[in-house]
Design a protein around this motif. Structure first.
Motif, PDB file in Angstrom:
ATOM      1  N   GLN A  62       0.831  -1.200   0.000  1.00  0.00           N
ATOM      2  CA  GLN A  62       0.000   0.000   0.000  1.00  0.00           C
ATOM      3  C   GLN A  62       0.864   1.249   0.000  1.00  0.00           C
ATOM      4  OE1 GLN A  62      -3.349   0.066   2.585  1.00  0.00           O
ATOM      5  NE2 GLN A  62      -3.480   2.301   2.595  1.00  0.00           N
ATOM      6  N   THR A  63       0.484   2.209  -0.832  1.00  0.00           N
ATOM      7  CA  THR A  63       1.229   3.461  -0.896  1.00  0.00           C
ATOM      8  C   THR A  63       0.857   4.356   0.289  1.00  0.00           C
ATOM      9  OG1 THR A  63      -0.434   4.477  -2.330  1.00  0.00           O
ATOM     10  CG2 THR A  63       1.438   3.409  -3.412  1.00  0.00           C
ATOM     11  N   ILE A  64       1.823   5.168   0.682  1.00  0.00           N
ATOM     12  CA  ILE A  64       1.621   6.121   1.766  1.00  0.00           C
ATOM     13  C   ILE A  64       2.138   7.482   1.317  1.00  0.00           C
ATOM     14  CG2 ILE A  64       1.666   4.450   3.653  1.00  0.00           C
ATOM     15  CD1 ILE A  64       4.610   5.141   4.103  1.00  0.00           C
ATOM     16  N   SER A  65       1.668   8.508   1.994  1.00  0.00           N
ATOM     17  CA  SER A  65       2.163   9.858   1.713  1.00  0.00           C
ATOM     18  C   SER A  65       2.361  10.582   3.035  1.00  0.00           C
ATOM     19  CB  SER A  65       1.157  10.619   0.844  1.00  0.00           C
ATOM     20  OG  SER A  65       0.040  11.023   1.618  1.00  0.00           O
ATOM     21  N   SER A  66       2.907  11.764   2.951  1.00  0.00           N
ATOM     22  CA  SER A  66       3.141  12.542   4.171  1.00  0.00           C
ATOM     23  C   SER A  66       1.833  12.944   4.834  1.00  0.00           C
ATOM     24  CB  SER A  66       3.983  13.780   3.852  1.00  0.00           C
ATOM     25  OG  SER A  66       3.299  14.600   2.929  1.00  0.00           O
ATOM     26  N   HIS A  67       0.724  12.822   4.129  1.00  0.00           N
ATOM     27  CA  HIS A  67      -0.584  13.191   4.669  1.00  0.00           C
ATOM     28  C   HIS A  67      -1.337  11.993   5.242  1.00  0.00           C
ATOM     29  CE1 HIS A  67       0.071  17.099   2.936  1.00  0.00           C
ATOM     30  NE2 HIS A  67       0.280  16.548   1.764  1.00  0.00           N
ATOM     31  N   SER A  68      -0.783  10.797   5.104  1.00  0.00           N
ATOM     32  CA  SER A  68      -1.440   9.596   5.618  1.00  0.00           C
ATOM     33  C   SER A  68      -1.383   9.581   7.143  1.00  0.00           C
ATOM     34  CB  SER A  68      -0.747   8.329   5.097  1.00  0.00           C
ATOM     35  OG  SER A  68      -0.777   8.263   3.698  1.00  0.00           O
ATOM     36  N   GLU A  69      -2.460   9.097   7.761  1.00  0.00           N
ATOM     37  CA  GLU A  69      -2.444   8.863   9.204  1.00  0.00           C
ATOM     38  C   GLU A  69      -1.959   7.435   9.402  1.00  0.00           C
ATOM     39  OE1 GLU A  69      -6.003   7.802  11.668  1.00  0.00           O
ATOM     40  OE2 GLU A  69      -5.591   9.800  12.481  1.00  0.00           O
ATOM     41  N   ILE A  70      -0.833   7.276  10.066  1.00  0.00           N
ATOM     42  CA  ILE A  70      -0.209   5.960  10.204  1.00  0.00           C
ATOM     43  C   ILE A  70      -0.103   5.599  11.681  1.00  0.00           C
ATOM     44  CG2 ILE A  70       1.881   4.615   9.775  1.00  0.00           C
ATOM     45  CD1 ILE A  70       2.290   6.411   7.305  1.00  0.00           C
ATOM     46  N   ALA A  71      -0.437   4.352  11.987  1.00  0.00           N
ATOM     47  CA  ALA A  71      -0.332   3.870  13.368  1.00  0.00           C
ATOM     48  C   ALA A  71       0.266   2.472  13.373  1.00  0.00           C
ATOM     49  CB  ALA A  71      -1.710   3.843  14.029  1.00  0.00           C
ATOM     50  N   LEU A  72       1.112   2.209  14.350  1.00  0.00           N
ATOM     51  CA  LEU A  72       1.661   0.863  14.560  1.00  0.00           C
ATOM     52  C   LEU A  72       0.795   0.173  15.589  1.00  0.00           C
ATOM     53  CD1 LEU A  72       5.528   1.290  14.773  1.00  0.00           C
ATOM     54  CD2 LEU A  72       4.094   0.898  12.780  1.00  0.00           C
ATOM     55  N   ILE A  73       0.288  -1.006  15.233  1.00  0.00           N
ATOM     56  CA  ILE A  73      -0.569  -1.776  16.115  1.00  0.00           C
ATOM     57  C   ILE A  73       0.235  -3.007  16.558  1.00  0.00           C
ATOM     58  CG2 ILE A  73      -2.803  -2.885  16.400  1.00  0.00           C
ATOM     59  CD1 ILE A  73      -2.964   0.087  15.472  1.00  0.00           C
ATOM     60  N   PRO A  74       0.683  -3.023  17.807  1.00  0.00           N
ATOM     61  CA  PRO A  74       1.530  -4.140  18.274  1.00  0.00           C
ATOM     62  C   PRO A  74       0.706  -5.391  18.504  1.00  0.00           C
ATOM     63  CG  PRO A  74       1.044  -2.674  20.087  1.00  0.00           C
ATOM     64  CD  PRO A  74       0.449  -2.035  18.847  1.00  0.00           C
ATOM     65  N   PRO A  75       1.399  -6.526  18.660  1.00  0.00           N
ATOM     66  CA  PRO A  75       0.684  -7.760  18.984  1.00  0.00           C
ATOM     67  C   PRO A  75      -0.002  -7.605  20.345  1.00  0.00           C
ATOM     68  CG  PRO A  75       3.067  -8.071  19.171  1.00  0.00           C
ATOM     69  CD  PRO A  75       2.841  -6.700  18.611  1.00  0.00           C
ATOM     70  N   VAL A  76      -1.170  -8.197  20.463  1.00  0.00           N
ATOM     71  CA  VAL A  76      -1.898  -8.133  21.729  1.00  0.00           C
ATOM     72  C   VAL A  76      -2.171  -9.535  22.216  1.00  0.00           C
ATOM     73  CG1 VAL A  76      -2.962  -5.892  21.280  1.00  0.00           C
ATOM     74  CG2 VAL A  76      -4.102  -7.962  20.519  1.00  0.00           C
ATOM     75  N   SER A  77      -2.323  -9.660  23.492  1.00  0.00           N
ATOM     76  CA  SER A  77      -2.686 -10.963  24.058  1.00  0.00           C
ATOM     77  C   SER A  77      -3.727 -10.728  25.132  1.00  0.00           C
ATOM     78  CB  SER A  77      -1.457 -11.663  24.637  1.00  0.00           C
ATOM     79  OG  SER A  77      -0.934 -10.898  25.708  1.00  0.00           O
ATOM     80  N   GLY A  78      -4.376 -11.755  25.478  1.00  0.00           N
ATOM     81  CA  GLY A  78      -5.390 -11.646  26.510  1.00  0.00           C
ATOM     82  C   GLY A  78      -6.303 -12.849  26.452  1.00  0.00           C
ATOM     83  N   GLY A  79      -7.262 -12.863  27.276  1.00  0.00           N
ATOM     84  CA  GLY A  79      -8.128 -14.020  27.268  1.00  0.00           C
ATOM     85  C   GLY A  79      -9.448 -13.782  27.864  1.00  0.00           C
TER      86      GLY A  79
END
Length: 79
Positions: A62-79
């Protein structure tokens, strides 16, 4: 370009967001992943990190630009 960080990615960077220098040539999510790994090697060691672009999960192509809203979503755990 600013990247929002959550969970362990925030802990690794030591801040809630990363600002990518304007002269950094990032055209795709894959380019961004490579850059992030170079800047923060511990992020590469995570089992999985999803990247959201404009509030939707994104593939490496996927292409991105300086105007893109970008977020890193880390691995999650739980139960």
């Amino acid at each position: 370009m600013e990247i929002l960080l959550f969970g362990i990615t925030r802990d690794i960077a030591g801040k809630p967001r990363i600002t990518v220098p304007a002269d950094t040539p990032l055209a795709t999510v894959g380019d961004l992943k490579t850059w992030l790994g170079d800047q923060y090697p511990a992020i590469k060691a995570l089992s999985s990190v999803a990247i959201a672009v404009d509030s939707e999960y994104a593939e490496d192509s996927q292409t991105i630009s300086s105007h893109s809203e970008i977020a890193l979503i880390p691995p999650v755990s739980g139960g």
